[in-house]
Design a protein around this motif. Structure first.
Motif, short mmCIF file in Angstrom:
data_model
loop_
_atom_site.label_atom_id
_atom_site.label_comp_id
_atom_site.label_asym_id
_atom_site.label_seq_id
_atom_site.Cartn_x
_atom_site.Cartn_y
_atom_site.Cartn_z
N PHE A 85 0.85 -1.19 0.00
CA PHE A 85 0.00 0.00 0.00
C PHE A 85 0.88 1.24 0.00
O PHE A 85 1.82 1.35 0.79
CB PHE A 85 -0.91 0.01 1.22
N ASN A 86 0.57 2.18 -0.87
CA ASN A 86 1.28 3.43 -0.94
C ASN A 86 0.25 4.54 -0.73
O ASN A 86 -0.53 4.84 -1.64
CB ASN A 86 1.99 3.57 -2.29
N GLN A 87 0.24 5.12 0.46
CA GLN A 87 -0.78 6.10 0.81
C GLN A 87 -0.70 7.34 -0.07
O GLN A 87 -1.73 7.88 -0.49
CB GLN A 87 -0.66 6.48 2.28
N GLN A 88 0.49 7.79 -0.40
CA GLN A 88 0.65 8.97 -1.24
C GLN A 88 0.05 8.73 -2.63
O GLN A 88 -0.66 9.58 -3.16
CB GLN A 88 2.13 9.32 -1.34
N GLU A 89 0.32 7.57 -3.22
CA GLU A 89 -0.24 7.25 -4.53
C GLU A 89 -1.76 7.09 -4.46
O GLU A 89 -2.48 7.46 -5.37
CB GLU A 89 0.38 5.97 -5.10
N CYS A 90 -2.24 6.52 -3.35
CA CYS A 90 -3.68 6.34 -3.16
C CYS A 90 -4.37 7.71 -3.10
O CYS A 90 -5.39 7.92 -3.74
CB CYS A 90 -3.93 5.54 -1.89
N VAL A 91 -3.82 8.63 -2.33
CA VAL A 91 -4.39 9.98 -2.23
C VAL A 91 -4.39 10.65 -3.60
O VAL A 91 -5.38 11.26 -4.01
CB VAL A 91 -3.62 10.82 -1.18
N ARG A 92 -3.28 10.53 -4.31
CA ARG A 92 -3.19 11.14 -5.64
C ARG A 92 -4.26 10.57 -6.58
O ARG A 92 -4.90 11.30 -7.32
CB ARG A 92 -1.79 10.89 -6.22
N ALA A 93 -4.45 9.26 -6.52
CA ALA A 93 -5.45 8.62 -7.38
C ALA A 93 -6.87 9.07 -7.03
O ALA A 93 -7.66 9.38 -7.91
CB ALA A 93 -5.33 7.10 -7.28
N ILE A 94 -7.19 9.11 -5.76
CA ILE A 94 -8.53 9.52 -5.34
C ILE A 94 -8.76 10.99 -5.69
O ILE A 94 -9.84 11.36 -6.15
CB ILE A 94 -8.74 9.25 -3.83
N LEU A 162 -7.09 2.71 8.57
CA LEU A 162 -5.99 2.78 7.61
C LEU A 162 -4.83 1.86 7.98
O LEU A 162 -4.16 1.32 7.10
CB LEU A 162 -5.51 4.23 7.52
N GLN A 163 -4.62 1.63 9.26
CA GLN A 163 -3.48 0.82 9.71
C GLN A 163 -3.49 -0.59 9.12
O GLN A 163 -2.48 -1.05 8.59
CB GLN A 163 -3.42 0.81 11.24
N PRO A 164 -4.62 -1.35 9.16
CA PRO A 164 -4.60 -2.68 8.56
C PRO A 164 -4.42 -2.63 7.03
O PRO A 164 -3.81 -3.53 6.45
CB PRO A 164 -5.96 -3.29 8.91
N ILE A 165 -4.93 -1.57 6.41
CA ILE A 165 -4.74 -1.44 4.96
C ILE A 165 -3.25 -1.25 4.66
O ILE A 165 -2.69 -1.90 3.77
CB ILE A 165 -5.58 -0.27 4.40
N THR A 166 -2.62 -0.38 5.42
CA THR A 166 -1.19 -0.12 5.23
C THR A 166 -0.36 -1.38 5.48
O THR A 166 0.56 -1.68 4.73
CB THR A 166 -0.73 1.01 6.19
N ARG A 167 -0.74 -2.11 6.47
CA ARG A 167 0.06 -3.29 6.87
C ARG A 167 -0.23 -4.55 6.04
O ARG A 167 0.68 -5.33 5.77
CB ARG A 167 -0.21 -3.58 8.34
N TYR A 168 -1.49 -4.75 5.62
CA TYR A 168 -1.87 -6.03 5.03
C TYR A 168 -2.28 -5.97 3.55
O TYR A 168 -2.81 -6.94 3.03
CB TYR A 168 -3.00 -6.67 5.84
N THR A 169 -2.05 -4.86 2.89
CA THR A 169 -2.32 -4.80 1.45
C THR A 169 -1.11 -5.36 0.72
O THR A 169 0.02 -4.95 0.97
CB THR A 169 -2.60 -3.34 1.01
N THR A 170 -1.38 -6.29 -0.19
CA THR A 170 -0.29 -6.91 -0.93
C THR A 170 -0.07 -6.30 -2.31
O THR A 170 0.99 -6.45 -2.89
CB THR A 170 -0.55 -8.43 -1.12
N LYS A 171 -1.10 -5.59 -2.83
CA LYS A 171 -0.99 -5.01 -4.16
C LYS A 171 -2.05 -3.94 -4.32
O LYS A 171 -3.14 -4.04 -3.76
CB LYS A 171 -1.20 -6.12 -5.20
N MET A 172 -1.74 -2.93 -5.15
CA MET A 172 -2.70 -1.89 -5.52
C MET A 172 -2.71 -1.77 -7.04
O MET A 172 -1.66 -1.85 -7.67
CB MET A 172 -2.29 -0.52 -4.96
N LEU A 173 -3.92 -1.59 -7.60
CA LEU A 173 -4.05 -1.36 -9.03
C LEU A 173 -4.67 0.02 -9.26
O LEU A 173 -5.66 0.37 -8.62
CB LEU A 173 -4.96 -2.40 -9.68
N PHE A 174 -4.08 0.75 -10.18
CA PHE A 174 -4.60 2.07 -10.57
C PHE A 174 -4.98 2.01 -12.04
O PHE A 174 -4.22 1.50 -12.86
CB PHE A 174 -3.54 3.15 -10.38
N PHE A 175 -6.14 2.53 -12.36
CA PHE A 175 -6.65 2.51 -13.73
C PHE A 175 -6.71 3.93 -14.28
O PHE A 175 -7.27 4.81 -13.66
CB PHE A 175 -8.06 1.91 -13.77
N ASN A 176 -6.12 4.13 -15.45
CA ASN A 176 -6.28 5.37 -16.20
C ASN A 176 -7.14 5.04 -17.40
O ASN A 176 -6.68 4.41 -18.35
CB ASN A 176 -4.94 5.92 -16.68
N VAL A 177 -8.42 5.41 -17.33
CA VAL A 177 -9.36 5.06 -18.39
C VAL A 177 -9.54 6.26 -19.29
O VAL A 177 -9.77 7.36 -18.81
CB VAL A 177 -10.72 4.62 -17.80
#
Length: 177
Positions: A85-94, A162-177
């Motif tokens: 999990f990358n919180q900075q990338e997640c914020v940017r995507a949202i 957010l803590q379990p997401i940060t700790r236990y996320t194994t992958k994130m996918l971002f879509f540019n449609v």
């Protein structure tokens, strides 16, 4: 707080394809889960023999680069993958209205009716992150595949620590449609 308003989630038949379907419908692409499943040649499963021998049967779903390339081809999109999990990338995507899909360990999803059965299971589950509140250490997630004790499928849309997401996320996918 950063949150995509009016994000809709519908129940599905599998966490991954239901999440993809909900995400594509958010982007205005009218497709049902069954169509998406067929377009992507179904799911890929990997048998984990070591866990089977230890009386912990599991099938791990894996997603090959070929599966992502198929999605990119059919939907004219670009998929970016980040391990963990990358919180900075997640914020940017949202912020840019591109909610990411995350793969999180099933046994941390306390809102499932069957949470007590998931405690020792290390499989991943797919959900969409449609909001984040860093000050309150909270994410907003959409889960479209919760199997209840009576066999029905439910959805969850709301706050998640957010803590379990940060700790236990194994992958994130971002879509540019």
């Amino acid at each position: 707080m950063l949150k995509i308003k009016n994000f809709h989630v519908s129940p599905g038949k599998s966490c991954y394809f239901a999440s993809l379907t909900n995400l594509f419908q958010y982007y205005g692409i009218d497709i049902c889960e069954a169509e998406l499943y067929i377009l992507c040649n179904g799911m890929y499963f990997e048998f984990d023999e070591a866990n089977f021998q230890n009386n912990n049967f599991s099938l791990r779903i894996y997603h090959s680069a070929g599966l992502y390339k198929m999605l990119e081809q059919f939907f004219d999109c670009k998929i970016s993958k980040i391990n963990e999990f990358n919180q900075q990338e997640c914020v940017r995507a949202i912020r840019s209205k591109r909610p990411p899909i995350i793969f999180i360990r099933s046994n941390v999803l306390f809102y499932h009716d069957r949470y007590y059965q998931l405690e020792n299971i290390e499989d991943t589950h797919t959900v969409i992150v449609y909001g984040i509140d860093s000050r309150k250490n909270t994410a907003y997630i959409a889960d479209s595949y919760i199997v209840r004790d009576d066999g029905t499928i439910a959805v969850y849309k709301g706050k998640f620590p957010l803590q379990p997401i940060t700790r236990y996320t194994t992958k994130m996918l971002f879509f540019n449609v």
